[in-house]
Write an enzyme that holds these catalytic residues in place. Sequence first.
Site, PDB file in Angstrom:
ATOM      1  CG  ASP A  13      -7.003  -0.524  -2.815  1.00 31.46           C
ATOM      2  OD1 ASP A  13      -5.501  -0.955  -3.017  1.00 31.46           O
ATOM      3  OD2 ASP A  13      -6.910   0.826  -3.086  1.00 31.46           O
ATOM      4  CG  ASP A  20      -4.828 -13.078   8.268  1.00 27.64           C
ATOM      5  OD1 ASP A  20      -4.809 -14.567   8.331  1.00 27.64           O
ATOM      6  OD2 ASP A  20      -4.542 -12.803   9.064  1.00 27.64           O
ATOM      7  CE  LYS A  48      -4.480   2.038   0.340  1.00 26.31           C
ATOM      8  NZ  LYS A  48      -4.672   2.047  -0.871  1.00 26.31           N
TER       9      LYS A  48
END
Length: 356
Positions: A224, A248, A192
């Site tokens: 995202d 995860d 990110k």
Amino acid sequence: MKKYKIAVLKGDGIGPEIVNEAVKVLDKTAEKFGFEVEYDEALLGGCAIDATGVPLPEETIAKCKAADSVLLGAVGGPKWDNQPGNNRPEAGLLGIRGALGLFANLRPAVIFEPLKSASPLKPEIIGDAMDIMVVRELTGGIYFGERGRLEENGIPAAYDTEKYSVPEIERIGRVAFDMAMKRNKKLTSVDKANVLESSRLWRETMIRLSKEYPEVELSHLYVDNCAMQLVRNPKQFDVIVTSNIFGDILSDEASMISGSIGMLSSASLSGEKSGLYEPIHGSAPDIAGQGIANPLATILSVAMMLRYSLDEPQAAQAIENAVAEALKTVRTPDIYTDGTRKVSTSEMGDTVASLI
Ligand code: NAD
């Protein structure tokens, strides 16, 4: 003749049933490919609490450290739900990962052709096959960073810290680049970096590392966007490398695409040869002891062990081929469809072993 020592942690619930089938298949593979396997059983989870009072006895750590690799079933169940947090079966799982220094988690998301209809995605999106490997950093980042509670102007607040050092990023990066070299030489690093400083360091480090692997095509995605691309066009991915928290979430998303939890294997590696291999599902207490659990995730975990820890890639491939072949005719109840024969856990193990 080569001889491998495997520590076997059957665990709780369906653990013993599925591990027995994986051992059956490994024995047949060893016979066929000319190596020997010696098994050393040890206790982990609820069964260890019952026998010794703790979920991870010292003896289990010693046996795992002495082995060439570790095979794990699953741990946990309602019987131990009232144990305090640090003495629950799952604490044994975190403990053994820590004791063995397992910093890299490998989760393949594979769709076998006969199970394509089990995927929640449309057939045209999946295409002929899907085979993604998610490499997740397992011992750093926000799950292990500084955290706390505080009060700001009388308002209660809490914080967690995402922190990565260059050596931590480099070692997970190397696992991923090495993996890409063994596959299609395509690596996607997920971060990110448009927002997080730790992600900017992650990206810089991956780019620097890529100079050591000129054959690997490295690309970058924001997390995202990656989450979106996984369901929009999963075929574009080969190996994905990412941090603990992003991994995860993304590895769960990727595994759902395959549609069946009883089919998915995983590996946790320390950078040494040895590793810990286990199905991604839990101990399924609701079906334990009924002989209907799907043993294929555990059998495929053995294939991963042969490929990544024991350097027996042909034996690994033989198991994967046998699983694909078996699926054409026999199914455990969780993946049963018309036109196939419904079989028990041990019949599934017998069928795969017979196809090696
Ligand atoms: P679970 O994965 O055990 O079961 C979820 C559902 O999937 C259940 O309906 C179960 O019957 C089914 N299922 C799972 N594996 C299957 C298989 N091989 N064949 C056929 N069906 C299968 O998850 P849960 O119910 O949330 O957890 C049960 C216990 O397992 C809990 O104590 C949990 O803490 C533990 N757990 C352990 C691990 C592990 O050992 N790595 C991982 C997850 C959960």
